[in-house]
Scaffold this motif. Sequence first.
Motif, mmCIF file in Angstrom:
data_model
loop_
_atom_site.group_PDB
_atom_site.id
_atom_site.type_symbol
_atom_site.label_atom_id
_atom_site.label_comp_id
_atom_site.label_asym_id
_atom_site.label_seq_id
_atom_site.Cartn_x
_atom_site.Cartn_y
_atom_site.Cartn_z
ATOM 1 N N UNK A 24 17.025 4.373 -1.864
ATOM 2 C CA UNK A 24 15.872 4.614 -1.151
ATOM 3 C C UNK A 24 14.700 5.631 -1.787
ATOM 4 N N UNK A 25 13.738 5.924 -1.436
ATOM 5 C CA UNK A 25 12.776 6.684 -2.107
ATOM 6 C C UNK A 25 12.043 5.847 -2.971
ATOM 7 N N UNK A 26 10.652 5.846 -2.810
ATOM 8 C CA UNK A 26 9.818 4.814 -3.542
ATOM 9 C C UNK A 26 10.029 5.133 -5.177
ATOM 10 N N UNK A 27 9.872 6.242 -5.497
ATOM 11 C CA UNK A 27 9.698 6.658 -6.850
ATOM 12 C C UNK A 27 11.181 6.347 -7.654
ATOM 13 N N UNK A 28 12.313 6.778 -6.696
ATOM 14 C CA UNK A 28 13.508 6.735 -7.346
ATOM 15 C C UNK A 28 13.979 5.209 -7.427
ATOM 16 N N UNK A 29 13.447 4.452 -6.330
ATOM 17 C CA UNK A 29 13.681 3.030 -6.763
ATOM 18 C C UNK A 29 13.000 2.455 -7.855
ATOM 19 N N UNK A 30 11.906 2.889 -8.300
ATOM 20 C CA UNK A 30 11.188 2.394 -9.432
ATOM 21 C C UNK A 30 12.157 2.656 -10.672
ATOM 22 N N UNK A 31 12.657 3.883 -10.997
ATOM 23 C CA UNK A 31 13.162 4.584 -11.976
ATOM 24 C C UNK A 31 14.668 3.609 -12.168
ATOM 25 N N UNK A 32 15.439 3.464 -10.861
ATOM 26 C CA UNK A 32 16.399 2.533 -10.676
ATOM 27 C C UNK A 32 16.324 1.142 -11.088
ATOM 28 N N UNK A 33 15.208 0.421 -11.073
ATOM 29 C CA UNK A 33 15.043 -0.660 -11.519
ATOM 30 C C UNK A 33 14.936 -0.628 -13.191
ATOM 31 N N UNK B 292 0.911 -1.286 -0.108
ATOM 32 C CA UNK B 292 -0.104 0.016 -0.072
ATOM 33 C C UNK B 292 0.914 1.346 0.020
ATOM 34 N N UNK B 293 0.335 2.381 -0.414
ATOM 35 C CA UNK B 293 1.059 3.524 -0.261
ATOM 36 C C UNK B 293 2.611 3.617 -1.069
ATOM 37 N N UNK B 294 3.289 4.186 -0.349
ATOM 38 C CA UNK B 294 4.582 4.093 -1.222
ATOM 39 C C UNK B 294 5.433 2.782 -1.121
ATOM 40 N N UNK B 295 5.039 1.727 -0.350
ATOM 41 C CA UNK B 295 5.691 0.579 -0.418
ATOM 42 C C UNK B 295 5.136 -0.253 -1.534
ATOM 43 N N UNK B 296 4.119 -0.047 -2.226
ATOM 44 C CA UNK B 296 3.369 -0.612 -3.242
ATOM 45 C C UNK B 296 3.993 -0.311 -4.376
ATOM 46 N N UNK B 297 4.576 1.004 -4.673
ATOM 47 C CA UNK B 297 5.314 1.341 -5.878
ATOM 48 C C UNK B 297 6.235 0.291 -6.212
ATOM 49 N N UNK B 298 7.611 0.172 -5.554
ATOM 50 C CA UNK B 298 8.638 -0.784 -5.946
ATOM 51 C C UNK B 298 8.039 -2.221 -5.904
ATOM 52 N N UNK B 299 7.121 -2.353 -5.084
ATOM 53 C CA UNK B 299 6.630 -3.916 -4.969
ATOM 54 C C UNK B 299 6.041 -4.252 -6.350
ATOM 55 N N UNK B 300 5.385 -3.534 -6.762
ATOM 56 C CA UNK B 300 4.395 -3.726 -7.961
ATOM 57 C C UNK B 300 5.249 -3.658 -9.299
ATOM 58 N N UNK B 301 6.227 -2.743 -9.200
ATOM 59 C CA UNK B 301 7.335 -2.503 -10.168
ATOM 60 C C UNK B 301 8.208 -4.019 -10.444
#
Length: 256
Positions: free
Chosen positions: A64-73, A10-19
């Motif tokens: 760290x940082x949820x959106x940064x993690x997504x871009x890193x992936x 949920x919330x910020x944790x969901x971003x990289x989990x779903x990515x």
Amino acid sequence: MLTLYSFGPGANSLKPLLALYEKGLEFTPRFVDPTKFEHHEEWFKKINPRGQVPALDHDGNVITESTVICEYLEDAFPDAPRLRPTDPVQIAEMRVWTKWVDEYFCWCVSTIGWERGIGPMARALSDEEFEEKVKRIPIPEQQAKWRSARAGFPKEVLDEEMRKIRVSIDRLEKRLSESTWLAGEDYTLADICNFAIANGMEKGFDDIVNKTATPNLVAWIERINARPACIEMFAKSKSEFAARKPFAKSEEQAQA
């Protein structure tokens, strides 16, 4: 090797989990329980000194940082299914949406979540217990937010945050009336990052998010929930709640 430290999906944790699930990447999930304040434990602060989730450990490098993690992936695994467009204009459009959710949409929803969910948790602690918890929080602004939640946010603050939520819902509904996905015709990180905040708002904010008032937003939420990666994520991810209903009124997380 990838290890993701996060709360439930949920919330910020969901971003990289779903990515991670959308990209089909193998990773080790490490659930950090916010109800036990594990993100403020010394063992976790050695991973992220700010005491915040999510945090991704990739071969010893912590991102760290949820959106940064997504871009890193996207950068670290270019051969995995893409969640970022290739066209520069579309990349910019995607980033407008991820910037907006991080700087505006997330914050107004978060304040209401803290009032509904974190306030009662904080008030259940004795004065001594509360002060013991707060002194372990490394970010002064987060300490102040915990104190505000315990005291109860002023009505004028809550009214302003609800106004911003309505602005956010109107913006999403308008965009989704024009396009299947937020950044165009392709599903991208723009959708994942906004879905992380919008998912379940039909329960938590059912007076303004429903099939009558926001048919396009609800359809978009349903489309993402129906994706195989999203189904798998919810099925496999541990939650801080015994029976999780995404963002129900009584279930907002302490995204600290």
